[in-house]
Design a protein around this motif. Sequence first.
Motif, PDB file in Angstrom:
ATOM      1  N   PRO A  76       0.802  -1.234   0.000  1.00 20.14           N
ATOM      2  CA  PRO A  76       0.000   0.000   0.000  1.00 20.14           C
ATOM      3  C   PRO A  76       0.834   1.284   0.000  1.00 20.14           C
ATOM      4  N   ALA A  77       1.968   1.299   0.708  1.00 22.81           N
ATOM      5  CA  ALA A  77       2.803   2.507   0.747  1.00 22.81           C
ATOM      6  C   ALA A  77       3.344   2.820  -0.642  1.00 22.81           C
ATOM      7  N   THR A  78       3.757   1.794  -1.362  1.00 23.87           N
ATOM      8  CA  THR A  78       4.273   1.986  -2.723  1.00 23.87           C
ATOM      9  C   THR A  78       3.160   2.448  -3.653  1.00 23.87           C
ATOM     10  N   MET A  79       1.994   1.839  -3.530  1.00 27.45           N
ATOM     11  CA  MET A  79       0.865   2.231  -4.379  1.00 27.45           C
ATOM     12  C   MET A  79       0.504   3.699  -4.155  1.00 27.45           C
ATOM     13  N   LYS A  80       0.518   4.111  -2.891  1.00 26.59           N
ATOM     14  CA  LYS A  80       0.185   5.500  -2.572  1.00 26.59           C
ATOM     15  C   LYS A  80       1.223   6.451  -3.164  1.00 26.59           C
ATOM     16  N   GLU A  81       2.492   6.080  -3.008  1.00 24.98           N
ATOM     17  CA  GLU A  81       3.568   6.928  -3.522  1.00 24.98           C
ATOM     18  C   GLU A  81       3.562   6.995  -5.050  1.00 24.98           C
ATOM     19  N   LEU A  82       3.148   5.899  -5.692  1.00 26.29           N
ATOM     20  CA  LEU A  82       3.074   5.889  -7.155  1.00 26.29           C
ATOM     21  C   LEU A  82       1.769   6.495  -7.671  1.00 26.29           C
ATOM     22  N   GLY A  83       0.810   6.691  -6.771  1.00 26.07           N
ATOM     23  CA  GLY A  83      -0.468   7.284  -7.155  1.00 26.07           C
ATOM     24  C   GLY A  83      -1.362   6.329  -7.920  1.00 26.07           C
ATOM     25  N   ILE A  84      -1.270   5.027  -7.590  1.00 24.17           N
ATOM     26  CA  ILE A  84      -2.082   4.041  -8.292  1.00 24.17           C
ATOM     27  C   ILE A  84      -3.015   3.328  -7.327  1.00 24.17           C
ATOM     28  N   THR A  85      -4.065   2.736  -7.884  1.00 25.06           N
ATOM     29  CA  THR A  85      -5.046   2.009  -7.084  1.00 25.06           C
ATOM     30  C   THR A  85      -5.102   0.551  -7.547  1.00 25.06           C
ATOM     31  N   ASN A  86      -5.816  -0.263  -6.795  1.00 24.63           N
ATOM     32  CA  ASN A  86      -6.022  -1.659  -7.198  1.00 24.63           C
ATOM     33  C   ASN A  86      -6.742  -1.734  -8.545  1.00 24.63           C
ATOM     34  N   ASP A  87      -7.671  -0.825  -8.783  1.00 23.84           N
ATOM     35  CA  ASP A  87      -8.385  -0.799 -10.065  1.00 23.84           C
ATOM     36  C   ASP A  87      -7.431  -0.506 -11.222  1.00 23.84           C
TER      37      ASP A  87
END
Length: 157
Positions: free
Chosen positions: A64-75
Amino acid sequence: MLIKNLKKFAALGLFISLGISSTTFALSNPDSNEIKNPDKKIEDSKDRTGCKERKNKHKNFIDPATMKELGITNDDIRSARESGKTLFDIAKEKKGLSEKEVKEIIIKNRTERINKKVEEGKIPKEKADNILLKMRSNIEKWDGSLTSPRADKETCK
């Protein structure tokens, strides 16, 4: 005489209780597929224990931390998988990040997570160093694909 009989009964009781408890552990839980289809035999054990597990294991490998930093979601990840895009493609579209920047972010976040486990005493420092070395090497070779390379082998099809 009474004491001898009492010892024999105690030994017999202990023996019986150990015998019962050991057979309890010997029982196995039936596979869910065996319950649903008791007449159908599962011929390919790789389908049960190999490829499906590996596919699921790598389903959400981005923390989740990486996803947030990359600005991406599960979708975003799900739609990219379906369209054949890489994580690098998504990061470039969302935040204009290069492949190198994405890899650095992933390495940084995973390193922090592993170091935290060392601080908590969950893994030894030597093991963490080996994990970090291997992880860094794997990420540097990674092509950004969102599927597991092991799950795509011919043996899994």
